[in-house]
Design an enzyme around this catalytic site. Sequence first.
Site, PDB file in Angstrom:
ATOM      1  N   SER A 162     -15.953 -59.645 -10.469  1.00 59.16           N
ATOM      2  CA  SER A 162     -15.201 -58.936  -9.162  1.00 59.16           C
ATOM      3  C   SER A 162     -15.875 -57.699  -9.159  1.00 59.16           C
ATOM      4  CB  SER A 162     -13.778 -58.946  -9.240  1.00 59.16           C
ATOM      5  OG  SER A 162     -13.341 -58.020  -8.439  1.00 59.16           O
ATOM      6  N   TYR A 207     -17.888 -56.365  -2.186  1.00 56.39           N
ATOM      7  CA  TYR A 207     -17.058 -56.252  -0.989  1.00 56.39           C
ATOM      8  C   TYR A 207     -18.051 -55.676  -0.010  1.00 56.39           C
ATOM      9  CZ  TYR A 207     -12.619 -57.535  -3.045  1.00 56.39           C
ATOM     10  OH  TYR A 207     -11.645 -58.202  -3.695  1.00 56.39           O
ATOM     11  N   THR A 253     -18.035 -60.719  -0.141  1.00 57.63           N
ATOM     12  CA  THR A 253     -16.865 -61.113   0.343  1.00 57.63           C
ATOM     13  C   THR A 253     -16.692 -60.698   1.803  1.00 57.63           C
ATOM     14  OG1 THR A 253     -15.720 -61.467  -1.944  1.00 57.63           O
ATOM     15  CG2 THR A 253     -14.342 -60.839   0.204  1.00 57.63           C
ATOM     16  N   LYS A 282     -18.798 -65.318   1.256  1.00 57.20           N
ATOM     17  CA  LYS A 282     -17.306 -65.751   0.873  1.00 57.20           C
ATOM     18  C   LYS A 282     -16.123 -65.187   1.896  1.00 57.20           C
ATOM     19  CE  LYS A 282     -13.852 -65.524  -3.030  1.00 57.20           C
ATOM     20  NZ  LYS A 282     -12.751 -65.040  -2.507  1.00 57.20           N
ATOM     21  N   HIS A 285      -8.917 -66.122   0.869  1.00 61.60           N
ATOM     22  CA  HIS A 285      -8.557 -64.867  -0.065  1.00 61.60           C
ATOM     23  C   HIS A 285      -7.328 -65.376  -0.852  1.00 61.60           C
ATOM     24  CE1 HIS A 285     -10.451 -60.897  -0.835  1.00 61.60           C
ATOM     25  NE2 HIS A 285      -9.478 -60.901  -1.526  1.00 61.60           N
TER      26      HIS A 285
END
Length: 377
Positions: free
Chosen positions: A106, A129, A155, A251, A275
């Site tokens: 992450s 992100y 994401t 994603k 999510h």
Amino acid sequence: MIISSPWDYREAARRRLPPFLFDYIDGGANVERTLRANAEDLADIGLRQRVLKNVADLDISTEILGEKLALPLMLSPVGLSGMFARRGEVQIARAAASRGIAYIQSTVSVCSIEEITAANPKPNWFQLYVLKDRGFMRNVLERAKAAGVKNLVFTVDMPTPGSRYRDAHSGMSGPFAAQRRIVQSILHPQWAIDVGLLGRPHDLGNVSKYLGKAISLEDYVGWLGKNFDPSIGWSDLEWIRDFWQGPMIIKGILDPEDARDAVRFGASGLIVSNHGGRQLDGVPSTAKALPTIVDAVGTDLTVLVDGGIRSGLDVVRMLALGAKGAMIGKAAAFALAAAGQSGIENLIDIFAKEMKVAMTLTGVKTIAEINSSILVK
């Protein structure tokens, strides 16, 4: 406590973790309808039991985006995993490497890209992100490339944070959050010593390296809040696609039109995900959304799925619905919190065993043979 199934790790984690961390893993958005539907809809999918099919010599290995995996299972990116166990992301990476599967780090992990890749003999996947701070995005992409990361997971379903009321009640956020977390930590001495004391530094490694200073939990919440970018569009991702030479996986796809946009964009793959039910409550479960996405894109890109997967049996169900691989977040986070690297390794072993049982009793010998024909119509 005896651990014999994936669900046992949830209870073990609940006992060990302070409530603010357990609820951070366990919770979802609003009334958590989608969170529950992820697991319940998947469990409702029936399988055809077949007999006398000669399924000796089962092979559960597969290949996803050029990477050979011991089984079609991947460990999802989960923020703050380094708070669940001491240097948690390093333990996850080692567990994944030891069992021959992929781990997706992450953006907001406690351990930095460099620390994790140094501990993992195989290059990791990395999740990024969409953020307003383009300087950070470029910095972390350059560092990921230098560390040997091959696959970028982007994401896109977090232009704004979901309404996660459980976090406010538990002390992850809300009034007097810091004081409440201190009290909870004192009441969980095993975690307080192993992680709270010996697991330092408790910052966000990837962010702190960019900003040049340690990032506390309050700084993390504030920094993310300032950097969510609701104005982002597909055209804004083009510079990343041009910069990144390896596979790029999108994603957070739930709608067929978005899936077709991902194909037009030139993505290598997509991940059907809501999510973990933590963003927009009331959207379809991943099991309900997956078949429509597969129908929309055909073989144009690789379709993976993340959400509601709690067992090896669930992995087989998702493959039968059309996914090429399945990802687990909550289940792995609970195993990490309960028993560290060995917990995740044991969890993967349990998943593999459950997959073999399901394949044996549905009459298939390889991952490629798993399709909708094993489902009850």
